[in-house]
Design an enzyme around this catalytic site. Sequence first.
Site, PDB file in Angstrom:
ATOM      1  N   PRO A 159       0.841  -1.206   0.000  1.00 34.74           N
ATOM      2  CA  PRO A 159       0.000   0.000   0.000  1.00 34.74           C
ATOM      3  C   PRO A 159       0.875   1.255   0.000  1.00 34.74           C
ATOM      4  O   PRO A 159       1.536   1.562   0.983  1.00 34.74           O
ATOM      5  CB  PRO A 159      -0.806  -0.125   1.302  1.00 34.74           C
ATOM      6  CG  PRO A 159       0.011  -1.017   2.182  1.00 34.74           C
ATOM      7  CD  PRO A 159       0.760  -1.944   1.285  1.00 34.74           C
ATOM      8  N   VAL A 206       1.977   5.151  -0.053  1.00 30.87           N
ATOM      9  CA  VAL A 206       1.621   6.503   0.382  1.00 30.87           C
ATOM     10  C   VAL A 206       2.735   7.411  -0.117  1.00 30.87           C
ATOM     11  O   VAL A 206       3.922   7.061  -0.036  1.00 30.87           O
ATOM     12  CB  VAL A 206       1.512   6.604   1.913  1.00 30.87           C
ATOM     13  CG1 VAL A 206       1.324   8.053   2.337  1.00 30.87           C
ATOM     14  CG2 VAL A 206       0.349   5.761   2.423  1.00 30.87           C
ATOM     15  N   ASP A 259       5.916   2.222   1.981  1.00 28.62           N
ATOM     16  CA  ASP A 259       5.016   1.099   2.253  1.00 28.62           C
ATOM     17  C   ASP A 259       4.325   1.347   3.589  1.00 28.62           C
ATOM     18  O   ASP A 259       4.963   1.310   4.647  1.00 28.62           O
ATOM     19  CB  ASP A 259       5.834  -0.201   2.289  1.00 28.62           C
ATOM     20  CG  ASP A 259       4.968  -1.442   2.406  1.00 28.62           C
ATOM     21  OD1 ASP A 259       3.800  -1.323   2.795  1.00 28.62           O
ATOM     22  OD2 ASP A 259       5.491  -2.545   2.122  1.00 28.62           O
ATOM     23  N   HIS A 260       3.008   1.562   3.523  1.00 31.56           N
ATOM     24  CA  HIS A 260       2.286   1.932   4.735  1.00 31.56           C
ATOM     25  C   HIS A 260       2.126   0.757   5.699  1.00 31.56           C
ATOM     26  O   HIS A 260       1.684   0.941   6.836  1.00 31.56           O
ATOM     27  CB  HIS A 260       0.905   2.494   4.375  1.00 31.56           C
ATOM     28  CG  HIS A 260       0.463   3.607   5.282  1.00 31.56           C
ATOM     29  ND1 HIS A 260       0.919   3.736   6.573  1.00 31.56           N
ATOM     30  CD2 HIS A 260      -0.382   4.653   5.083  1.00 31.56           C
ATOM     31  CE1 HIS A 260       0.363   4.794   7.142  1.00 31.56           C
ATOM     32  NE2 HIS A 260      -0.424   5.370   6.249  1.00 31.56           N
ATOM     33  N   ARG A 261       2.477  -0.452   5.270  1.00 35.58           N
ATOM     34  CA  ARG A 261       2.477  -1.573   6.203  1.00 35.58           C
ATOM     35  C   ARG A 261       3.606  -1.433   7.210  1.00 35.58           C
ATOM     36  O   ARG A 261       3.519  -1.920   8.349  1.00 35.58           O
ATOM     37  CB  ARG A 261       2.639  -2.900   5.451  1.00 35.58           C
ATOM     38  CG  ARG A 261       1.502  -3.250   4.507  1.00 35.58           C
ATOM     39  CD  ARG A 261       1.836  -4.497   3.715  1.00 35.58           C
ATOM     40  NE  ARG A 261       3.051  -4.337   2.909  1.00 35.58           N
ATOM     41  CZ  ARG A 261       3.568  -5.288   2.139  1.00 35.58           C
ATOM     42  NH1 ARG A 261       2.990  -6.485   2.075  1.00 35.58           N
ATOM     43  NH2 ARG A 261       4.661  -5.060   1.434  1.00 35.58           N
TER      44      ARG A 261
END
Length: 463
Positions: A256, A258, A432-434
């Site tokens: 994901p 951002v 990576d928003h994880r």
Amino acid sequence: MSRIKQFKLPDLGEGLTEGEILTWLVKVGDTVELNQPIVEVETAKAAVEIPSPYVGVVTQLFFGEGVTVEVGAPIIEYDTDPGAGALPEAPAAPAAAAPAAGAKPEREANLVGYGPRTGAATRRARKGGAPAHAPAPAPVAVPVAAAPVAPAPAPVAVAPVVVTQPAALNGAALHVLAKPPVRKLAKDLGVPLAGIVGTGPQGSITRDDVQAALSAPATTAAPVRVTTTGGETRIPIKGVRKLTAENMVRSAFTAPHVTEFLTLDVTRGVNALERLKKQREWRDVRISPLLLVMRAVTTALKRYPMVNSSWDEAAQEIVVKDYVNLGIAAATPRGLIVPNIKDAGSLSFLELAAALTGLVGTARDGKTSPADMSGGTFTITNVGVYGVDTGTPILPPGESAILAFGAIREMPWVHKGKVKPRQVTTLGLSFDHRIIDGELGSKFLADIGAFLADPEAALLGWS
């Protein structure tokens, strides 16, 4: 012990399954030395030269230039003891047998040196003779019927291969003369050089020859892979372009993304570089704003190591790296590649400059090795060289962040309460928003900006 040795296309790095033969550096009848470059092969990552693992005389080349070959398929055959007399005839070329216990091993080389060539191997002109090819070994993974070699009436079998165009069946077709720009044009258009009669000096192939071959009617011996009807040109997707597309799609739909942006005044940073150029040890060093961004990134990663990490889906772990392999996205004639500088965080500023110069030169020459494009931990894409302000870059697979560095422009800026012309740029950080939440990403980007705005103050404050 068999004197006939076949050399198979090796795995050139990170599980690559195939490679395209770009240029043969030897021909049938040549005496080859140990570790002498014999062929240039293009993989999905780089064009590399493969050294010879044997000493002997070349008796057969199994594939022509422009053919895509599976890893493990024989590509060349040697007679390692040519002084022993004529070879006995055999119905087929057997696979090389394993040496018996206690037997003296054959003289082989470790397959090293896949990077830039250090020797002075030269291309050979086409010869008029056309040596016949012996049948290729079994098993045949993808059988392809090939035309018989005159004057022998029997057809020639083809070794295991993913064929994108017919393999050349004689020495003249295997060795074509063409300059690198012409080879690139032919490759982009999908036109096999082996099927073109050159009209240039010494029979070399010209750009006009390639264009003429493209517009020629199709034949069963050389199927046309590019269509130009209806105002459209279709180019095969392969090599670096294919791998880049696969990686970008996988990354875009797995991590994901951002992206955050920061516009800042970098006048002091630019002035610091100008002062640096005047120092004696830096007078012959190539200095650019990208170099300052690289140092800003490696410095900020020490403060925020979580940014220098990757997501291990299989193990359900976040892998934080204590080293920085800094990737620099580079546009080349073969497509986008991202070579990286190993352990860039441990290099001095001068060493970092030298590493950047070497990386750019190697990429421009098309000699970046697969090892140089593996293991990256953080990437910078310098879109500013094209006059672009910034962008939303896609993460390279296995990395958690990438920085887009935009163009530096003179713009009106409020400085010390007054509007003045200042050097301004915009950064774009995708992450990576994880792994990286908004706070961590914002702090990391702000630190890079602070370094570029005033590098001397940042170094003193962060030490």
